[in-house]
Enzyme design. Structure first.
Site, PDB file in Angstrom:
ATOM      1  N   ASP A  34       0.849  -1.186   0.000  1.00  0.00           N
ATOM      2  CA  ASP A  34       0.000   0.000   0.000  1.00  0.00           C
ATOM      3  C   ASP A  34       0.892   1.246   0.000  1.00  0.00           C
ATOM      4  O   ASP A  34       1.886   1.320   0.716  1.00  0.00           O
ATOM      5  CB  ASP A  34      -0.907  -0.015   1.240  1.00  0.00           C
ATOM      6  CG  ASP A  34      -2.056   0.975   1.118  1.00  0.00           C
ATOM      7  OD1 ASP A  34      -3.207   0.525   1.008  1.00  0.00           O
ATOM      8  OD2 ASP A  34      -1.797   2.204   1.125  1.00  0.00           O
ATOM      9  N   ASN A  91     -12.889  -3.196   2.595  1.00  0.00           N
ATOM     10  CA  ASN A  91     -13.846  -2.099   2.578  1.00  0.00           C
ATOM     11  C   ASN A  91     -14.761  -2.330   1.378  1.00  0.00           C
ATOM     12  O   ASN A  91     -14.306  -2.309   0.233  1.00  0.00           O
ATOM     13  CB  ASN A  91     -13.108  -0.766   2.445  1.00  0.00           C
ATOM     14  CG  ASN A  91     -12.230  -0.490   3.656  1.00  0.00           C
ATOM     15  OD1 ASN A  91     -12.613  -0.779   4.790  1.00  0.00           O
ATOM     16  ND2 ASN A  91     -11.047   0.037   3.424  1.00  0.00           N
ATOM     17  N   GLN A  98     -14.776   2.007   0.943  1.00  0.00           N
ATOM     18  CA  GLN A  98     -13.986   1.692  -0.252  1.00  0.00           C
ATOM     19  C   GLN A  98     -13.723   2.969  -1.051  1.00  0.00           C
ATOM     20  O   GLN A  98     -14.636   3.769  -1.285  1.00  0.00           O
ATOM     21  CB  GLN A  98     -14.740   0.678  -1.122  1.00  0.00           C
ATOM     22  CG  GLN A  98     -13.932   0.199  -2.317  1.00  0.00           C
ATOM     23  CD  GLN A  98     -14.627  -0.924  -3.099  1.00  0.00           C
ATOM     24  OE1 GLN A  98     -15.720  -1.371  -2.731  1.00  0.00           O
ATOM     25  NE2 GLN A  98     -13.997  -1.370  -4.157  1.00  0.00           N
ATOM     26  N   HIS A 104     -10.351  -5.360  -3.554  1.00  0.00           N
ATOM     27  CA  HIS A 104      -9.043  -5.633  -2.956  1.00  0.00           C
ATOM     28  C   HIS A 104      -9.192  -5.981  -1.480  1.00  0.00           C
ATOM     29  O   HIS A 104     -10.146  -5.579  -0.826  1.00  0.00           O
ATOM     30  CB  HIS A 104      -8.098  -4.436  -3.119  1.00  0.00           C
ATOM     31  CG  HIS A 104      -8.670  -3.148  -2.616  1.00  0.00           C
ATOM     32  ND1 HIS A 104      -9.574  -2.404  -3.344  1.00  0.00           N
ATOM     33  CD2 HIS A 104      -8.483  -2.470  -1.453  1.00  0.00           C
ATOM     34  CE1 HIS A 104      -9.914  -1.328  -2.661  1.00  0.00           C
ATOM     35  NE2 HIS A 104      -9.275  -1.349  -1.495  1.00  0.00           N
ATOM     36  N   HIS A 106      -6.957  -5.843   2.164  1.00  0.00           N
ATOM     37  CA  HIS A 106      -5.785  -5.300   2.863  1.00  0.00           C
ATOM     38  C   HIS A 106      -5.266  -6.371   3.822  1.00  0.00           C
ATOM     39  O   HIS A 106      -6.043  -6.931   4.604  1.00  0.00           O
ATOM     40  CB  HIS A 106      -6.156  -4.090   3.723  1.00  0.00           C
ATOM     41  CG  HIS A 106      -6.749  -2.926   2.989  1.00  0.00           C
ATOM     42  ND1 HIS A 106      -6.082  -1.725   2.841  1.00  0.00           N
ATOM     43  CD2 HIS A 106      -7.952  -2.756   2.372  1.00  0.00           C
ATOM     44  CE1 HIS A 106      -6.855  -0.872   2.178  1.00  0.00           C
ATOM     45  NE2 HIS A 106      -7.996  -1.466   1.887  1.00  0.00           N
TER      46      HIS A 106
HETATM   47  P1  AMP Z   1      -9.836   1.272   0.104  1.00  0.00           P
HETATM   48  O1  AMP Z   1     -10.185   2.423   0.991  1.00  0.00           O
HETATM   49  O2  AMP Z   1     -10.152  -0.061   0.725  1.00  0.00           O
HETATM   50  O3  AMP Z   1     -10.400   1.423  -1.303  1.00  0.00           O
HETATM   51  O4  AMP Z   1      -8.272   1.286   0.014  1.00  0.00           O
HETATM   52  C1  AMP Z   1      -7.539   1.823  -1.039  1.00  0.00           C
HETATM   53  C2  AMP Z   1      -6.087   1.732  -0.645  1.00  0.00           C
HETATM   54  O5  AMP Z   1      -5.308   1.913  -1.818  1.00  0.00           O
HETATM   55  C3  AMP Z   1      -5.620   2.800   0.361  1.00  0.00           C
HETATM   56  O6  AMP Z   1      -5.081   2.139   1.513  1.00  0.00           O
HETATM   57  C4  AMP Z   1      -4.534   3.577  -0.402  1.00  0.00           C
HETATM   58  O7  AMP Z   1      -3.471   3.983   0.421  1.00  0.00           O
HETATM   59  C5  AMP Z   1      -4.111   2.568  -1.450  1.00  0.00           C
HETATM   60  N1  AMP Z   1      -3.554   3.129  -2.674  1.00  0.00           N
HETATM   61  C6  AMP Z   1      -4.026   4.164  -3.407  1.00  0.00           C
HETATM   62  N2  AMP Z   1      -3.271   4.364  -4.506  1.00  0.00           N
HETATM   63  C7  AMP Z   1      -2.290   3.423  -4.469  1.00  0.00           C
HETATM   64  C8  AMP Z   1      -1.191   3.100  -5.310  1.00  0.00           C
HETATM   65  N3  AMP Z   1      -0.937   3.791  -6.446  1.00  0.00           N
HETATM   66  N4  AMP Z   1      -0.393   2.071  -4.966  1.00  0.00           N
HETATM   67  C9  AMP Z   1      -0.625   1.380  -3.828  1.00  0.00           C
HETATM   68  N5  AMP Z   1      -1.666   1.625  -2.983  1.00  0.00           N
HETATM   69  C10 AMP Z   1      -2.466   2.632  -3.308  1.00  0.00           C
END
Ligand code: AMP
Length: 115
Positions: A34, A91, A98, A104, A106
């Site tokens: 992440d 999420n 989300q 995805h 985590h």
């Molecule tokens: P969610 O809130 O479950 O949709 O989580 C999205 C996650 O994606 C967050 O923890 C962000 O920090 C992560 N994220 C966003 N852009 C990137 C990226 N380019 N590479 C890796 N993680 C990312």
């Protein structure tokens, strides 16, 4: 798979337009760090197919696909040194927090700092 936005960040990681810090990849799954880690270890696991969210993954992926995906998560957790435990977070949809609409999971590890 209606309404999937092929311009989302994880779609761009999958097509190579955005770089990621890759941890693991096989024919159907990609795992990467992440970009904004919430724990010492914070890995995201995504299916390569374009599922918008957990609900769509559960309803449209085959039972084999779902099972293989979740089995790989534990293998990835071991690979990043979390054999003694970790937290999984999904999420699901906007009200579930989300932000990126490619399904995805985590993996969060070494959580002492969170509590
Ligand atoms: P969610 O809130 O479950 O949709 O989580 C999205 C996650 O994606 C967050 O923890 C962000 O920090 C992560 N994220 C966003 N852009 C990137 C990226 N380019 N590479 C890796 N993680 C990312």
């Amino acid at each position: 798979m209606n309404d999937y936005n092929f311009n989302n960040t994880f779609a761009n990681i999958l097509n190579g337009n955005i770089k990621c810090d890759k941890i693991f990849e096989n024919e159907s799954i990609l795992a990467f760090n992440d970009i904004n880690p919430k724990a010492e270890v914070h890995v995201l696991i995504i299916p390569k197919k374009p599922y918008i969210d957990y609900s769509q993954f559960c309803s449209e992926a085959s039972v084999e696909e779902v099972g293989f995906f979740f089995r790989c998560i534990d293998e990835i957790a071991f690979k990043v040194g979390l054999e003694h435990g970790y937290k999984l977070i999904i999420n699901n949809k906007q009200l579930g927090g989300q932000e990126i609409f490619h399904f995805h999971v985590h993996i969060l590890g070494n959580l002492k700092k969170l509590y």
